[in-house]
Write a protein that holds these residues in place. Structure first.
Motif, short mmCIF file in Angstrom:
data_model
loop_
_atom_site.label_atom_id
_atom_site.label_comp_id
_atom_site.label_asym_id
_atom_site.label_seq_id
_atom_site.Cartn_x
_atom_site.Cartn_y
_atom_site.Cartn_z
N ILE A 88 14.17 -12.37 -0.67
CA ILE A 88 12.97 -12.36 -1.52
C ILE A 88 13.19 -11.47 -2.72
O ILE A 88 13.67 -10.34 -2.60
CB ILE A 88 11.74 -11.90 -0.70
N HIS B 70 3.50 -11.75 -6.46
CA HIS B 70 3.47 -11.18 -5.10
C HIS B 70 2.04 -10.90 -4.63
O HIS B 70 1.86 -10.42 -3.51
CB HIS B 70 4.29 -9.89 -5.05
N TYR C 2 5.56 -17.19 -2.83
CA TYR C 2 6.63 -16.73 -1.94
C TYR C 2 6.35 -17.13 -0.50
O TYR C 2 7.21 -17.68 0.20
CB TYR C 2 6.80 -15.21 -2.05
N GLY D 33 15.24 -8.26 1.01
CA GLY D 33 14.70 -8.19 -0.34
C GLY D 33 15.79 -7.76 -1.30
O GLY D 33 16.82 -7.22 -0.88
N ILE E 115 13.69 -6.30 4.92
CA ILE E 115 12.28 -6.05 4.60
C ILE E 115 11.54 -5.38 5.75
O ILE E 115 10.41 -4.93 5.57
CB ILE E 115 11.55 -7.35 4.17
N TYR F 136 7.10 -9.14 5.40
CA TYR F 136 6.95 -9.23 3.94
C TYR F 136 5.66 -8.56 3.50
O TYR F 136 5.63 -7.76 2.55
CB TYR F 136 7.00 -10.69 3.52
N GLN F 137 4.57 -8.86 4.18
CA GLN F 137 3.27 -8.29 3.81
C GLN F 137 3.26 -6.77 3.99
O GLN F 137 2.67 -6.04 3.18
CB GLN F 137 2.17 -8.93 4.66
N CYS G 270 5.96 -4.87 3.82
CA CYS G 270 6.96 -4.29 2.92
C CYS G 270 6.42 -4.09 1.51
O CYS G 270 6.77 -3.11 0.84
CB CYS G 270 8.19 -5.20 2.91
#
Length: 479
Positions: A240, A256, A266, A290, A307, A326-327, A329
Motif C-alpha cells: 500500500i 486514505h 485502497y 506499506g 503494516i 491498514y485501518q 496503521c
C-alpha cells in the motif's frame, strides 16, 4: 457469464451426503440436492437438481452439475438438501435437511470439500454433512510431432496468410494418430501428399511429394486447474502506498480517508482482488506492507514496512485482517515519499526465488500494489520486474485517484516484453496495471480485469520449467 473476459473452463461437481436427518415416520428420508448460484451479490437462482434417492440417509447422487469456472470471479454456490414428500416441483412444501454455502474457487482449490449441513438458523442439521468434489472437463492431451518432406512441387513465393490470402495448395493427406506414432528418426513413417486437382486431370499422377513423420508423441498440456487441484498454492502479498501525495488521511479529500461507510479506493481494491485470491491460499495468512511513509519510532522513511509493525510476522489473518491492520496503521505513520516500488517487488521476489529452488509447481506468488502516483524509481522497478519475470510471480498494480498513470503502461508490457535500462529483457509479461477510476467503484469488474490473465501466467511459467502439478505422478499421458 456477463462480464467474464476469458473463455470459461467447464467443471463437473459430484455431490454426496452422510448422516442426513430422518424426517419420515415409516421409512428413511428421500433426499434431493438443489444447487443455487449467486454472482450478483444478493440474488440466488436455481441452477439444477440431482435425482431423488428413495429411503437413503447417505446418498451418492448420480446426477452431476457442470458449471463454467472463471478464476477472476467469486462464484457463490449454495447446496440445499430436501426430503421429497410429494410430486410437486416446488421445494417449499418438502422437509428441509440442511444447506451449505461456499465458492466454486474453494471447491476447485481443494478438489473436494466436506462441510456440515446447516439449517436456516445456522444450527447444525444433526450430524449431516455434504461432500462436493470437482473435476475439470477437458482433454488436455496434445500431439507433438517432427515432420519433414521431400520432392514437394515447386510453388510461387510464400505470402503471409493474414494479409494477402495468396495460398496455393501443394497437396494433402489423411492419416491417424496411431499411424503417425509408428515413425522414428531411423525409420520415419511416410505419406504421399496428393493434390486432388492434379489427381483428377493428370494421367499417371502419383503425388506432389512425400511427408515424413520422424517422431510423434502424445503429451499432457497441464491447465491452470490441473495445477490448482494438484496442490499449487497462490500466495498473496499486498503493498500500500503511504506517500504524502495521498493527502492527510483525516481529510475527506485524501485517498486514505475512510468514509463513514468504511470505504476508500485502497480498501475497495484490497477487497476486490483479495476476495478472489483468498480461495487459493489454504492458510489465508497474507503479508501486507506499506511504502513511502515515515514510521515510528525513528521516523525514518521506509519503502517496505509491515503494516502490523511486526517485521518477524507481517501476516494478517484473512482479508479482514489486512483491512484491520491498514485501518490501525494509518494514524500511526506520517505520509511522506518518494514512491519507490523496487524494494517491495524485490522482497516478494525473494520468496518466489526460494520456491523456485524447490523445483516443484507448489507455490506461485501474486503481489498487489496499490498506488496513487507515478513511480520515482522507474529504472530500478523495471529491473526488478525483469528479474521477477523468471520467477513464479505476478504483479498487479492498481492506480487510485486521478493522477496521470501513463508511465505505468510501460510496465504492463502487453505489446512487447519489458526491457530494463541495462538491456535485460523480461522472460514474460507478469504485470497487469489498471486505474481504479476506470471501474467507477465496481469491485467485480476490477477483479475480472486484473486477474483474468493470471491463470495463463501461472501455466506459462510452470510449463516453461517443465514442472508438473505437485500431485500428478507422471508428466506424460499414455501414448
Amino acid at each position: 457469464m456477463p462480464g467474464a473476459t476469458h473463455l470459461a473452463t467447464k467443471v463437473e461437481l459430484t455431490i454426496s451426503c452422510e448422516n442426513l436427518m430422518d424426517m419420515d415416520v415409516f421409512s428413511k428420508s428421500d433426499p434431493l440436492c438443489a444447487l443455487y448460484i449467486n454472482t450478483s451479490g444478493s440474488q440466488w437462482y436455481e441452477f439444477g437438481r440431482t435425482e431423488m434417492i428413495l429411503n437413503c440417509l447417505n446418498p451418492k447422487f448420480a446426477k452431476k452439475f457442470v458449471l463454467e469456472y472463471y478464476f477472476e470471479m467469486v462464484q457463490k454456490l449454495k447446496f440445499s438438501v430436501y426430503d421429497i414428500d410429494n410430486n410437486t416441483y416446488d421445494l417449499g412444501d418438502d422437509d428441509f435437511l440442511g444447506e451449505m454455502e461456499c465458492t466454486l474457487g474453494q471447491i476447485v482449490s481443494s478438489r473436494q470439500i466436506t462441510r456440515p449441513l446447516l439449517l436456516k438458523n445456522n444450527r447444525h442439521a444433526g450430524r449431516g454433512t455434504i461432500t462436493v468434489s470437482a473435476e475439470e472437463i477437458t482433454d488436455n492431451r496434445v500431439a507433438c510431432f517432427e515432420v519433414s518432406a521431400r520432392r514437394l512441387d515447386k510453388k510461387i513465393d510464400c505470402y503471409d496468410y493474414r494479409y494477402s490470402g495468396s495460398h496455393d495448395l501443394i497437396g494433402s493427406l489423411r492419416t491417424s494418430l496411431s499411424d503417425m506414432q509408428q515413425g522414428t528418426h531411423i525409420s520415419p513413417v511416410e505419406f504421399e501428399c496428393i493434390n486432388p486437382k492434379k489427381l483428377a486431370r493428370k494421367r499417371g499422377y502419383k503425388n506432389s511429394g512425400v511427408i515424413c513423420i520422424r517422431h510423434c508423441q502424445v503429451l499432457t498440456e497441464y491447465t491452470f486447474l490441473d495445477y490448482i487441484m494438484g496442490g499449487c498454492q497462490l500466495n498473496f502479498t499486498i503493498a500500500i502506498d503511504f506517500t504524502g501525495s495521498n493527502g492527510d488521511p483525516s481529510s475527506p479529500r485524501s485517498l486514505h480517508y475512510i468514509n463513514p461507510d468504511g470505504y476508500n479506493e485502497y480498501l475497495a481494491a484490497i477487497w476486490a482482488v483479495g476476495a478472489v485470491i483468498q480461495d487459493y491460499d489454504s492458510n489465508k495468512m497474507f503479508p501486507a506492507f506499506g511504502f513511502g511513509a515515515q514510521i515510528p519510532p525513528t521516523w525514518q522513511v521506509s519503502h517496505e514496512f509491515p503494516i502490523n509493525f511486526n517485521p518477524s510476522n507481517p501476516f494478517c489473518a484473512g482479508i479482514e485482517g489486512v483491512v484491520a491492520a491498514y485501518q490501525k496503521c494509518l494514524p500511526e505513520v506520517k505520509l511522506y515519499g518518494p514512491t519507490n516500488f523496487a524494494p517491495i517487488i524485490n522482497h516478494a521476489a525473494h520468496f518466489a526465488r526460494q520456491a523456485l529452488r524447490q523445483n516443484t509447481a507448489s507455490q506461485y506468488y501474486v503481489l498487489l500494489m496499490i498506488t496513487d502516483g507515478v513511480i520515482t524509481d522507474m529504472d530500478q522497478t523495471a529491473a526488478a520486474i525483469v528479474e521477477a519475470s523468471r520467477l513464479p510471480m505476478s504483479i498487479i498494480i492498481v492506480g487510485v485517484g486521478n493522477a496521470d498513470f501513463s508511465a505505468m503502461e510501460f510496465l504492463d508490457s502487453d505489446d512487447k516484453l519489458l526491457r530494463s535500462p541495462w538491456g535485460d529483457v523480461a522472460a514474460r509479461d507478469i504485470v497487469q496495471f489498471v486505474p481504479f477510476r476506470t471501474f467507477q467503484g465496481n469491485r467485480m469488474a476490477l477483479a475480472q480485469s486484473v486477474l483474468a490473465e493470471l491463470p495463463d501466467q501461472v501455466v506459462s511459467f510452470f510449463n516453461s520449467y517443465n514442472l508438473k502439478p505437485p500431485n500428478k505422478s507422471s508428466q506424460f499421458s499414455p501414448s
